[in-house]
Design a protein around this motif. Sequence first.
Motif, mmCIF file in Angstrom:
data_model
loop_
_atom_site.group_PDB
_atom_site.id
_atom_site.type_symbol
_atom_site.label_atom_id
_atom_site.label_comp_id
_atom_site.label_asym_id
_atom_site.label_seq_id
_atom_site.Cartn_x
_atom_site.Cartn_y
_atom_site.Cartn_z
ATOM 1 N N GLY A 10 2.293 12.484 -9.430
ATOM 2 C CA GLY A 10 1.608 13.771 -9.367
ATOM 3 C C GLY A 10 2.580 14.933 -9.286
ATOM 4 O O GLY A 10 2.407 15.968 -9.933
ATOM 5 N N ASP A 11 3.637 14.765 -8.489
ATOM 6 C CA ASP A 11 4.659 15.813 -8.384
ATOM 7 C C ASP A 11 5.351 16.040 -9.720
ATOM 8 O O ASP A 11 5.634 17.187 -10.104
ATOM 9 C CB ASP A 11 5.690 15.441 -7.316
ATOM 10 C CG ASP A 11 5.081 15.447 -5.917
ATOM 11 O OD1 ASP A 11 4.034 16.098 -5.744
ATOM 12 O OD2 ASP A 11 5.649 14.806 -5.014
ATOM 13 N N ARG B 124 4.118 15.484 -12.735
ATOM 14 C CA ARG B 124 3.197 16.155 -13.653
ATOM 15 C C ARG B 124 3.126 17.647 -13.359
ATOM 16 O O ARG B 124 3.103 18.472 -14.268
ATOM 17 C CB ARG B 124 1.812 15.540 -13.542
ATOM 18 C CG ARG B 124 1.720 14.117 -14.093
ATOM 19 C CD ARG B 124 0.318 13.565 -13.966
ATOM 20 N NE ARG B 124 -0.627 14.354 -14.741
ATOM 21 C CZ ARG B 124 -1.940 14.146 -14.731
ATOM 22 N NH1 ARG B 124 -2.460 13.184 -13.969
ATOM 23 N NH2 ARG B 124 -2.740 14.886 -15.465
ATOM 24 N N GLY B 125 3.080 18.001 -12.084
ATOM 25 C CA GLY B 125 3.054 19.415 -11.718
ATOM 26 C C GLY B 125 4.318 20.132 -12.145
ATOM 27 O O GLY B 125 4.291 21.275 -12.609
ATOM 28 N N THR B 126 5.462 19.450 -11.989
ATOM 29 C CA THR B 126 6.734 20.050 -12.383
ATOM 30 C C THR B 126 6.791 20.283 -13.884
ATOM 31 O O THR B 126 7.187 21.352 -14.352
ATOM 32 C CB THR B 126 7.898 19.133 -11.961
ATOM 33 O OG1 THR B 126 7.849 18.938 -10.552
ATOM 34 C CG2 THR B 126 9.239 19.757 -12.345
ATOM 35 N N PHE B 127 6.374 19.285 -14.664
ATOM 36 C CA PHE B 127 6.393 19.433 -16.119
ATOM 37 C C PHE B 127 5.449 20.540 -16.580
ATOM 38 O O PHE B 127 5.747 21.284 -17.515
ATOM 39 C CB PHE B 127 6.003 18.104 -16.777
ATOM 40 C CG PHE B 127 7.057 17.043 -16.658
ATOM 41 C CD1 PHE B 127 8.405 17.365 -16.739
ATOM 42 C CD2 PHE B 127 6.707 15.712 -16.450
ATOM 43 C CE1 PHE B 127 9.385 16.391 -16.622
ATOM 44 C CE2 PHE B 127 7.674 14.734 -16.336
ATOM 45 C CZ PHE B 127 9.029 15.071 -16.425
ATOM 46 N N ALA B 128 4.286 20.655 -15.924
ATOM 47 C CA ALA B 128 3.340 21.720 -16.287
ATOM 48 C C ALA B 128 3.933 23.096 -16.010
ATOM 49 O O ALA B 128 3.776 24.029 -16.796
ATOM 50 C CB ALA B 128 2.035 21.531 -15.516
ATOM 51 N N SER B 129 4.629 23.213 -14.886
ATOM 52 C CA SER B 129 5.258 24.498 -14.550
ATOM 53 C C SER B 129 6.340 24.851 -15.554
ATOM 54 O O SER B 129 6.459 25.996 -15.996
ATOM 55 C CB SER B 129 5.855 24.423 -13.140
ATOM 56 O OG SER B 129 4.852 24.147 -12.185
ATOM 57 N N THR C 198 0.835 -1.215 0.000
ATOM 58 C CA THR C 198 0.000 0.000 0.000
ATOM 59 C C THR C 198 0.861 1.252 0.000
ATOM 60 O O THR C 198 0.635 2.193 -0.772
ATOM 61 C CB THR C 198 -0.936 0.006 1.222
ATOM 62 O OG1 THR C 198 -1.763 -1.158 1.184
ATOM 63 C CG2 THR C 198 -1.796 1.265 1.235
ATOM 64 N N PHE C 199 1.862 1.310 0.892
ATOM 65 C CA PHE C 199 2.738 2.477 0.962
ATOM 66 C C PHE C 199 3.528 2.659 -0.327
ATOM 67 O O PHE C 199 3.775 3.789 -0.777
ATOM 68 C CB PHE C 199 3.686 2.367 2.156
ATOM 69 C CG PHE C 199 3.008 2.561 3.474
ATOM 70 C CD1 PHE C 199 2.149 3.640 3.678
ATOM 71 C CD2 PHE C 199 3.205 1.668 4.529
ATOM 72 C CE1 PHE C 199 1.515 3.831 4.901
ATOM 73 C CE2 PHE C 199 2.575 1.854 5.746
ATOM 74 C CZ PHE C 199 1.722 2.927 5.938
ATOM 75 N N ALA C 200 3.920 1.538 -0.948
ATOM 76 C CA ALA C 200 4.685 1.625 -2.195
ATOM 77 C C ALA C 200 3.840 2.223 -3.313
ATOM 78 O O ALA C 200 4.283 3.099 -4.064
ATOM 79 C CB ALA C 200 5.195 0.238 -2.581
ATOM 80 N N VAL C 201 2.595 1.753 -3.415
ATOM 81 C CA VAL C 201 1.703 2.273 -4.461
ATOM 82 C C VAL C 201 1.388 3.741 -4.221
ATOM 83 O O VAL C 201 1.395 4.565 -5.139
ATOM 84 C CB VAL C 201 0.408 1.433 -4.515
ATOM 85 C CG1 VAL C 201 -0.609 2.074 -5.461
ATOM 86 C CG2 VAL C 201 0.717 0.009 -4.949
ATOM 87 N N GLN C 202 1.110 4.085 -2.949
ATOM 88 C CA GLN C 202 0.795 5.483 -2.626
ATOM 89 C C GLN C 202 1.980 6.389 -2.930
ATOM 90 O O GLN C 202 1.831 7.500 -3.446
ATOM 91 C CB GLN C 202 0.407 5.600 -1.147
ATOM 92 C CG GLN C 202 -0.052 6.996 -0.737
ATOM 93 C CD GLN C 202 -1.320 7.411 -1.460
ATOM 94 O OE1 GLN C 202 -2.244 6.622 -1.590
ATOM 95 N NE2 GLN C 202 -1.358 8.642 -1.937
ATOM 96 N N GLY C 203 3.163 5.906 -2.605
ATOM 97 C CA GLY C 203 4.363 6.692 -2.902
ATOM 98 C C GLY C 203 4.550 6.910 -4.389
ATOM 99 O O GLY C 203 4.923 8.007 -4.834
ATOM 100 N N ALA C 204 4.271 5.873 -5.185
ATOM 101 C CA ALA C 204 4.410 6.002 -6.638
ATOM 102 C C ALA C 204 3.403 7.003 -7.194
ATOM 103 O O ALA C 204 3.726 7.813 -8.067
ATOM 104 C CB ALA C 204 4.225 4.632 -7.292
#
Length: 227
Positions: free
Chosen positions: A23-24, A26-31, A12-18
Amino acid sequence: MASFIGYTFTLTFAVQGAVNTLGDLRGTFASIERINSVLSAKDIDDSLAYGLAKELDNKETEDSNGRVHEKGTVNTRYMSALKSSSSCSDLAWSGDIHLEDVHFSYPLRSDVDVLNGLDLVIECGKVTALVGSSGAGKSTVVQLLARYYEPTQGRITVAGEDIRVFDKREWSQIVSLVNQDPVLFSASVGENIAYGLPDDVVSKDEIIKAAKAANAHEFIISLPQGL
């Protein structure tokens, strides 16, 4: 049981971390994409570009060694030119309006040319009528004159001065646009007329004067409740 619980929590923690990492990213590429679009001059205002070019042409001087100076003051001078109000009104009342090789396409339909190299002189003190079929660009010309839009190519001048050097708020104070279909608010006729007058407090005499000037007074007083 303990091994199963431990394995479940680890997965669970591994999937959540991925998911968080994705998401981070994607935000970086958008910026980065947004920064690149700004730096690539896609969002530079045409009027600012015109003003800067004009200042460079008129204000730059060369010393004896051929080096150009005074570039550092271009932005300040251009902004002061936009904010000056003394010449805008004078030019509007004293010179012809000239549309010079004007091209225009609406932003949402950039592939459709509404105006393609239009040249038009609107003489000062005379009435100019635009006549043509629907979709010919008559309303577009009016919107360009009111500066709701800017030409994609060419320029509009008044007394030889490009109107883009003036602040849009200042230009809107000397250009009036009366639509064919009036907009009426949910209020009395008198309140609708008073809404268009510049003062906060408008007397009934001023409202009647405005109605007479619009050749609407006789019609208004014939209504059941008048003004």
